[in-house]
Motif scaffolding. Structure first.
Motif, PDB file in Angstrom:
ATOM      1  N   SER A  60       0.829  -1.225   0.000  1.00  0.00           N
ATOM      2  CA  SER A  60       0.000   0.000   0.000  1.00  0.00           C
ATOM      3  C   SER A  60       0.855   1.265   0.000  1.00  0.00           C
ATOM      4  N   ARG A  61       2.068   1.145   0.516  1.00  0.00           N
ATOM      5  CA  ARG A  61       2.934   2.333   0.666  1.00  0.00           C
ATOM      6  C   ARG A  61       2.247   3.435   1.491  1.00  0.00           C
ATOM      7  N   ARG A  62       1.461   3.012   2.441  1.00  0.00           N
ATOM      8  CA  ARG A  62       0.753   3.954   3.297  1.00  0.00           C
ATOM      9  C   ARG A  62       0.995   3.560   4.757  1.00  0.00           C
ATOM     10  N   ARG A  63       0.942   4.558   5.634  1.00  0.00           N
ATOM     11  CA  ARG A  63       1.010   4.358   7.077  1.00  0.00           C
ATOM     12  C   ARG A  63       2.366   3.775   7.522  1.00  0.00           C
ATOM     13  N   ILE A  64       3.355   4.653   7.599  1.00  0.00           N
ATOM     14  CA  ILE A  64       4.692   4.248   8.047  1.00  0.00           C
ATOM     15  C   ILE A  64       5.219   5.247   9.093  1.00  0.00           C
ATOM     16  N   VAL A  65       6.250   4.820   9.791  1.00  0.00           N
ATOM     17  CA  VAL A  65       6.983   5.695  10.715  1.00  0.00           C
ATOM     18  C   VAL A  65       8.406   5.823  10.211  1.00  0.00           C
ATOM     19  N   VAL A  66       8.976   7.006  10.363  1.00  0.00           N
ATOM     20  CA  VAL A  66      10.397   7.207  10.046  1.00  0.00           C
ATOM     21  C   VAL A  66      11.056   7.951  11.207  1.00  0.00           C
ATOM     22  N   LEU A  69      14.474  13.003   8.882  1.00  0.00           N
ATOM     23  CA  LEU A  69      13.872  13.770   7.798  1.00  0.00           C
ATOM     24  C   LEU A  69      14.308  13.214   6.437  1.00  0.00           C
ATOM     25  N   ALA A  70      15.559  12.716   6.367  1.00  0.00           N
ATOM     26  CA  ALA A  70      16.027  12.121   5.110  1.00  0.00           C
ATOM     27  C   ALA A  70      15.151  10.930   4.722  1.00  0.00           C
ATOM     28  N   GLU A  71      14.792  10.105   5.714  1.00  0.00           N
ATOM     29  CA  GLU A  71      13.882   8.985   5.436  1.00  0.00           C
ATOM     30  C   GLU A  71      12.520   9.516   4.978  1.00  0.00           C
ATOM     31  N   ALA A  72      12.012  10.527   5.666  1.00  0.00           N
ATOM     32  CA  ALA A  72      10.691  11.069   5.320  1.00  0.00           C
ATOM     33  C   ALA A  72      10.663  11.500   3.856  1.00  0.00           C
ATOM     34  N   ARG A  73      11.698  12.235   3.438  1.00  0.00           N
ATOM     35  CA  ARG A  73      11.720  12.729   2.060  1.00  0.00           C
ATOM     36  C   ARG A  73      11.910  11.596   1.050  1.00  0.00           C
ATOM     37  N   PHE A  74      12.753  10.633   1.426  1.00  0.00           N
ATOM     38  CA  PHE A  74      13.034   9.480   0.562  1.00  0.00           C
ATOM     39  C   PHE A  74      11.752   8.688   0.308  1.00  0.00           C
ATOM     40  N   PHE A  75      11.016   8.404   1.380  1.00  0.00           N
ATOM     41  CA  PHE A  75       9.801   7.603   1.204  1.00  0.00           C
ATOM     42  C   PHE A  75       8.705   8.418   0.511  1.00  0.00           C
ATOM     43  N   ALA A  76       8.635   9.709   0.819  1.00  0.00           N
ATOM     44  CA  ALA A  76       7.652  10.560   0.125  1.00  0.00           C
ATOM     45  C   ALA A  76       7.958  10.586  -1.374  1.00  0.00           C
ATOM     46  N   ASP A  77       9.229  10.750  -1.723  1.00  0.00           N
ATOM     47  CA  ASP A  77       9.615  10.750  -3.137  1.00  0.00           C
ATOM     48  C   ASP A  77       9.351   9.392  -3.785  1.00  0.00           C
TER      49      ASP A  77
END
Lengths: 371, 371
Positions: A60-66, A69-77
């Motif tokens: 689903s690529r939904r509902r994760i924890v990081v 901030l580098a992880e946040a941007r990486f997964f958002a991208d």
């Protein structure tokens, strides 16, 4: 890409991931909380890869924890959304958090101080979007978070729930489960944390503060949940994708559940000191365990009598625990597989993971690094 | 590129390098061995960057040591030559070593076993080029190398010096200098290692085996060389480009010589346990020192009463050594600078270094990772 190679052909040291074991670990955790009726919000900090995130979210690529901030941007991208940056809001990263909150459907931040909340209030999101803010509370873990008994926690929750910010959830990390030995101790931590978080959200409700989600997590407690955890809305474990020797010692899993290895080759025989050298030092394994395992810094897969007694940057020193090493059993150039004490720490040392099925490399995963 | 930024603006945790201090460290080491008439072959393993290599070679980009094949290829691609891969020849990397040996003017490998030499003999270089092979000997360090007293060392040297391979040098690493405290102990190790290596090369000469170069190294011994070292041809220290807290404790340098910091920000105040949290965990610092410093895992620059008592993946916990923390002195969001215990280990955790002059970022350096 090195797909199609046998693991024996990999240049060492190499971090390998057994995909069958990963899939089993992920499936078991997913089914465990589906059965309890609790949402799973897996933590990405252990593997930090899109592929691992894909598996943990069932595609689903939904509902994760990081955790960065580098992880946040990486997964958002990478097409992920509903991302919780579960880290006390760092004062230098507010602008970047705002950009993510404006770009994604759901980007959540976390605070444990009025000062951090004030920063968010000073930077309202565009188009009337409200910041989704989690309150971190400390339920006997003694790291981040306001103590669950602290009146300031209630005050902060109320302040979050007004104006340009909304209270998206209450978050507690039960890192104290890492000091447990065995399932009863783990479950005792799970029970206490659950009870304290739910007591807190009840208090909130009584004060008329709506809090949609109560979440706790750690791989030990989520590997052995207590029935009371069914009253939670979410859990957020992460390490279980790989597990490791530490988790086997805590009692979270068995050795067969550990999906990762560091492959290393014998590079020297030193019979006069009953020692061999391998081409894995702390750059390939990390110093976690601090050498305190009966087998030193790691387990050597299939060789319970071997001890990794020390490491320098690129060398590991292996001895036998009892008697003389049989050097003929470990010829120069032969492979050994180290089972890491702490998978998060070992993964952090590798720019690429070699993902295998039955000894065949089927993919390479590249983790995000930095902050 | 973040050039022009003040270090205070950097997103934390950030690994900073003081360029003035680096240049002074490099210049002092260079002049020290120029005065002794000994060639300096600096080791790249601490920084792993083209820019650092450029400074350490005085811009010549010639005569360096590396510890991984990835470094060897990175520096070769970056225009460096005369590269010594000072690691017991790994059996899985012979083909790639051959490619480097054929491409560069001088690519040196190192062996400490007849088996490794046999691999080189089985893969002669193209166009009649001979493999430049160093013999690693162990002079009381107890890691890699044949013992200097072992008749097999002499035999291996002779075998190297025939056919498709040539004996380029004899190499000893005095890693045992890392157990020293103070200059007299360091110099005792320097003296012993020098004496044993020179005794060995004299034996070689008597046996009619030409050996152009005798080399020893380690940052402690090369920071305080003994006069006998003038009889060596080369030395190969590496850490001195940055130095670190460990080197100050050994006696290699003073605190003012440590060129690197990890900048971190305060992210939480927890007065009930007299603790603050910072945004640097073991991903930003490494676990080296094992927490055994009086100040824990690092020194906090300018705050001798602070102790970094513990770290998890992204959190560091700081306490005061005596009395109550003055939290007003460390507001949320404020910066602290950690001085690493082991610069090699801390640098290994960072994908980018922020290079500064007087607090201004003037460049970013990107190290090579992996193997």
């Amino acid at each position: 890409m090195l797909s199609g190679q046998r693991v024996e052909e990999l240049r060492t040291p190499a971090f390998t991931v057994d995909l069958d074991v990963v899939k089993r670990n992920v499936q078991q955790m997913t089914e465990r909380f589906r059965a309890l009726g609790v949402s799973l919000r897996p933590h990405m900090k252990t593997h930090k890869t899109l592929e691992g995130g894909d598996l943990m979210t069932g595609g689903s690529r939904r509902r994760i924890v990081v955790s960065t901030l580098a992880e946040a941007r990486f997964f958002a991208d990478g097409g992920f959304d509903d991302i919780l940056y579960a880290y006390p809001l760092p004062f230098d990263k507010v602008a970047e958090c705002a950009a993510l909150a404006e770009k994604l459907e759901s980007f959540h931040v976390l605070v444990d101080s009025p000062e951090a909340l004030a920063l968010l209030k000073r930077r309202p999101l565009h188009q009337g979007k409200r910041w989704k803010v989690w309150l971190k509370i400390d339920c006997e873990n003694n790291r981040a978070g306001l103590r669950h008994t602290d009146p300031a926690a209630l005050e902060l929750a109320k302040a979050i729930a007004t104006g340009s910010t909304e209270l998206a959830g209450v978050y507690a990390h039960c890192g104290n489960s890492y000091h447990c030995q065995g399932v009863p101790e783990i479950q005792s931590v799970a029970q206490t944390t659950t009870k304290l978080v739910l007591q807190f959200t009840e208090k909130l409700q009584k004060e008329g503060v709506p809090c949609p989600v109560a979440s706790i997590g750690s791989t030990p407690t989520c590997s052995h949940p207590v029935p009371e955890m069914a009253q939670l809305h979410e859990v957020h474990p992460g390490n279980y994708i790989f597990y490791d020797v530490q988790q086997t010692m805590i009692g979270s899993c068995q050795l067969k559940d550990v999906a990762v290895r560091v492959l290393t080759r014998v590079i020297g025989h030193y019979p006069h000191r009953n020692q061999l050298l391998v081409d894995c030092g702390w750059t390939g394994l990390s110093l976690h365990s601090l050498g305190q395992l009966p087998t030193g810094y790691a387990l050597v897969d299939g060789h319970p009598d071997l001890k990794l007694v020390g490491m320098t940057q690129e060398h590991g020193r292996i001895e036998s625990i009892t008697g003389q090493l049989d050097f003929a059993q470990f010829p120069l150039g032969s492979l050994l597989a180290l089972i890491p004490y702490h998978a998060c720490a070992t993964a952090a040392m590798h720019p690429v993971y070699y993902v295998c099925i039955k000894g065949q490399v089927v993919a390479t995963w590249k983790p995000i690094k930095g902050w």
